[in-house]
Design a protein around this motif. Structure first.
Motif, mmCIF file in Angstrom:
data_model
loop_
_atom_site.group_PDB
_atom_site.id
_atom_site.type_symbol
_atom_site.label_atom_id
_atom_site.label_comp_id
_atom_site.label_asym_id
_atom_site.label_seq_id
_atom_site.Cartn_x
_atom_site.Cartn_y
_atom_site.Cartn_z
ATOM 1 N N LEU A 1 0.816 -1.386 0.142
ATOM 2 C CA LEU A 1 -0.031 -0.144 -0.040
ATOM 3 C C LEU A 1 0.737 1.360 -0.004
ATOM 4 N N GLY A 2 1.972 1.242 0.332
ATOM 5 C CA GLY A 2 3.103 2.383 0.330
ATOM 6 C C GLY A 2 3.236 2.999 1.766
ATOM 7 N N ALA A 3 2.145 2.732 2.535
ATOM 8 C CA ALA A 3 2.219 3.080 4.059
ATOM 9 C C ALA A 3 1.485 2.111 4.863
ATOM 10 N N ALA A 4 1.966 1.780 6.133
ATOM 11 C CA ALA A 4 1.468 0.864 6.804
ATOM 12 C C ALA A 4 0.267 1.382 7.780
ATOM 13 N N PRO A 5 -0.632 0.549 7.923
ATOM 14 C CA PRO A 5 -1.738 1.153 8.812
ATOM 15 C C PRO A 5 -1.409 1.772 10.194
ATOM 16 N N ALA B 1 -11.678 -4.358 13.670
ATOM 17 C CA ALA B 1 -11.099 -5.679 13.719
ATOM 18 C C ALA B 1 -9.785 -5.745 12.956
ATOM 19 N N ASN B 2 -9.934 -5.311 11.581
ATOM 20 C CA ASN B 2 -8.691 -4.848 10.734
ATOM 21 C C ASN B 2 -8.497 -3.560 10.658
ATOM 22 N N PRO B 3 -7.487 -2.938 11.067
ATOM 23 C CA PRO B 3 -7.264 -1.710 11.129
ATOM 24 C C PRO B 3 -7.248 -0.943 9.812
ATOM 25 N N ALA B 4 -7.064 -1.683 8.658
ATOM 26 C CA ALA B 4 -6.995 -1.237 7.303
ATOM 27 C C ALA B 4 -8.384 -1.044 6.842
#
Length: 620
Positions: free
Chosen positions: A26-30, A77-80
């Motif tokens: 993604l180019g940046a982590a959540p 539940a999923n930070p993204a």
């Protein structure tokens, strides 16, 4: 990613790995914490540490004694993917610590979170504290848009370069590299990095000696963070400067709004605005803001704050605002008659202020007139705006009530404040009811160029006593401008043998059919139907030059529409040359007591209006 608690080190290591995978894709982590300078005790006390169920740790920021802003990804539940974060109580017990720079110290405030209110368009949630943090000063909300090159300070309780779970707030500086509709791309200054655990922490600027919140930490590369092998330190933050009105609505601060309309940005399409009064500040100051819902021709954007009284004091309840291009620059401004009450010697004191539009908002208000040694009653004035002398600049007109004459006649005057470009000339009385009797309390004034000669005229919907057989009796009068003043008023319509209830009428003026002559529209209250629904109708009085055609009903509510909750304005929101109607609509408070308003428009189709369309609802 989200900072974990001390007892979940294995889970934290797994989270770092996931961050690296996400970064490649993604180019940046959540979502991440700040490597930077430790914050001294007693500083930046608005920063909050958030414990989500003993499983995740985030940062946040206090914006009201009862409310903290943070990232919605802290609760997903999923930070993204924050789609499963819903309004209501958090699924996991969540505890907020605020006002305590060192988490091992005492002081500050600790409270559970009772409610979450998420945004659907960005990584953002408002968290209501079960007990208010009354001893901690919240951060102010920014109203100015961030720009590329601007430096911001970022704070959080997350991981550092050498500590897994630190207990002290840290801060660093970042430079805005670019701005999108909902986020900021940030470049870290040397020694700064947003790491795990800083998710939801504040990004803020200093202005006039005070901090104001611009954005919240959302995602970063985590370069320089403990256990990270990444070298990149850039970050993406969630903007909050553009949703100030939404934040205020969730806080339920608005105590009332006055609708406004005009081409505030000068693009040829009218925008919708509102002068909104908030609750008093903790130190007792009045707090008011100007909101703007920008038109793109097909709809109105969500409101953003175009001016805020900030550290000053401005009382909306003492304000009668109107709009117009007072300096002739092609952008609509706001003028406001302001009530100062009575002087020590008993004189009524009134001032006139202007908020000049600069395209992106409004300049600070400037006082352009004050009643001074004379006595001018704010309560006795009904202001309207229009280009009365046809010079291309909007002027101010005031229908003014005097005391009854000694022989019991009602006494009313009409005054104008003519614009000179930089302000207004002293007020001039251009009409007086004189030997007749004109009841100011029975008049609802509107302004428009009714005869199409390029000069704005005055119209007054006027209430008469009921007829002997019990019918309501209403008339429409016009005061036609002659450039230097106004001709004597002429009655151009009378309800005659019908029955028209003035008390049930809210008139506005605009060129609804695009023929170059202003018309009058009236929202009319029919009360409740047999089924208990509120019934409202919309009537138009189309100008024919010398007068008006008989009124025609052009809309009737089929669902429940409350006339009492309707505050209308008229302007060309689509830019097609025909005036439309905008409505600030007041709904009943929500179940938890928060105020709720909406913005609707009725688009003109020439002979009438399309069905109303809702553009914004403070609840949604």
């Amino acid at each position: 990613m989200l900072r974990q608690h001390r007892h979940t080190r294995a889970a934290t290591t797994a989270a770092v790995t996931l961050a690296a995978v996400a970064a490649g894709a993604l180019g940046a982590a959540p979502a991440q914490a700040v490597v930077g300078t430790p914050v001294a005790n007693g500083q930046l006390t608005f920063a909050a540490q958030i414990d989500v169920g003993g499983e995740r740790g985030c940062s946040g920021v206090l914006v009201d004694p009862q409310w903290v802003l943070t990232a919605a990804s802290c609760f997903a539940a999923n930070p993204a993917d924050t789609s499963d974060v819903v309004a209501g109580a958090p699924s996991l017990k969540t505890v907020v610590t605020v006002g305590r720079t060192d988490l091992n110290a005492t002081g500050g405030h600790v409270s559970e979170v009772a409610e979450l209110i998420p945004r659907t368009d960005r990584d953002l949630v408002m968290a209501r504290l079960a007990t208010a943090a009354t001893g901690v000063a919240p951060i102010a909300l920014a109203t100015g848009e961030p720009a590329a090159g601007e430096r911001l300070r970022v704070a959080g309780f997350g991981r550092t370069a050498d500590q897994w779970v630190p207990d002290r707030l840290r801060s660093g500086t970042y430079t805005v590299s670019s701005v999108t509709d909902t986020s900021l791309n940030l470049a870290a200054d040397e020694g700064s990095s947003i790491c795990m655990g800083d998710t939801g922490g504040p990004a803020f600027r200093e202005r006039n000696g005070a901090f104001e919140l611009v954005a919240l930490n959302s995602r970063s590369w985590q370069g320089g963070c403990f256990a990270s092998k990444e070298t990149r330190t850039g970050a993406v933050d969630t903007r909050v400067d553009d949703i100030n009105p939404w934040i205020q609505q969730v806080r339920s601060l608005p105590q009332g709004s006055t609708p406004l309309a005009g081409d505030f940005d000068g693009d040829g399409k009218a925008d919708f605005g509102a002068m909104t009064g908030y609750a008093r500040t903790p130190d007792g100051r009045n707090h008011t803001a100007l909101w703007n819902l920008v038109s793109d021709g097909s709809g109105l954007a969500e409101p953003r704050t175009a001016w805020d009284s900030g550290t000053g004091s401005w009382n909306r309840d003492s304000t009668k605002p109107v709009t117009g291009d007072f300096n002739g620059d092609g952008k609509t401004d706001v003028a406001a008659l302001y009530d100062y009450g009575r002087s020590a010697d008993g004189r009524n004191r009134t001032g006139l202020w202007t908020f000049l539009g600069n395209g992106s908002g409004f300049a600070a208000p400037t006082k352009v007139w004050e009643s001074g040694a004379t006595s001018w009653s704010w309560d006795a004035g009904k202001p309207v705006a229009g280009d009365f002398n046809g010079d291309g600049r909007t002027d101010l007109g005031v229908l003014y009530r005097y005391a009854q004459t000694s022989d019991g006649r009602n006494h009313t005057g009409l005054w104008t404040f003519l614009s000179n470009g930089t302000g207004f000339a002293a007020p001039t009385k251009v009409w007086d009811s004189g030997a007749g009797s004109w009841n100011w309390d029975a008049g609802k004034p509107v302004a428009g160029d009714f005869n199409g000669d390029g000069r704005t005229d005055l119209g007054v919907l006027y209430r008469y006593a009921q007829t002997s057989d019990g019918r309501n009796h209403t008339g429409l009068w016009t005061f036609l401008s002659n450039g230097t003043g106004f001709a004597a008023p002429t009655k151009v319509w009378d309800s005659g043998t019908g029955s028209w209830n003035w008390e049930s009428s809210k008139p506005v003026a605009g060129d609804f059919n695009g023929d170059g002559k202003a018309d009058v529209a009236v929202f009319y209250d029919y009360g409740r139907s047999a089924e208990g629904l509120n019934r409202t109708g919309l009537w138009s009085f189309l100008s024919n030059g010398p007068g008006f055609a008989a009124p025609a009903r052009v809309w009737d509510s089929t669902t429940s529409w409350s006339w009492d909750a309707t505050d209308p304005v008229a302007a060309d929101f689509t830019g097609d040359g025909k005036a439309d109607l905008g409505v600030l609509y007041r709904y009943s408070p929500t179940a938890d007591g928060r105020n709720r308003i909406g913005v609707w428009s009725f688009t003109s189709n020439g002979p009438g209006f399309a069905a109303p369309v809702r553009h914004w609802d403070s609840r949604l």
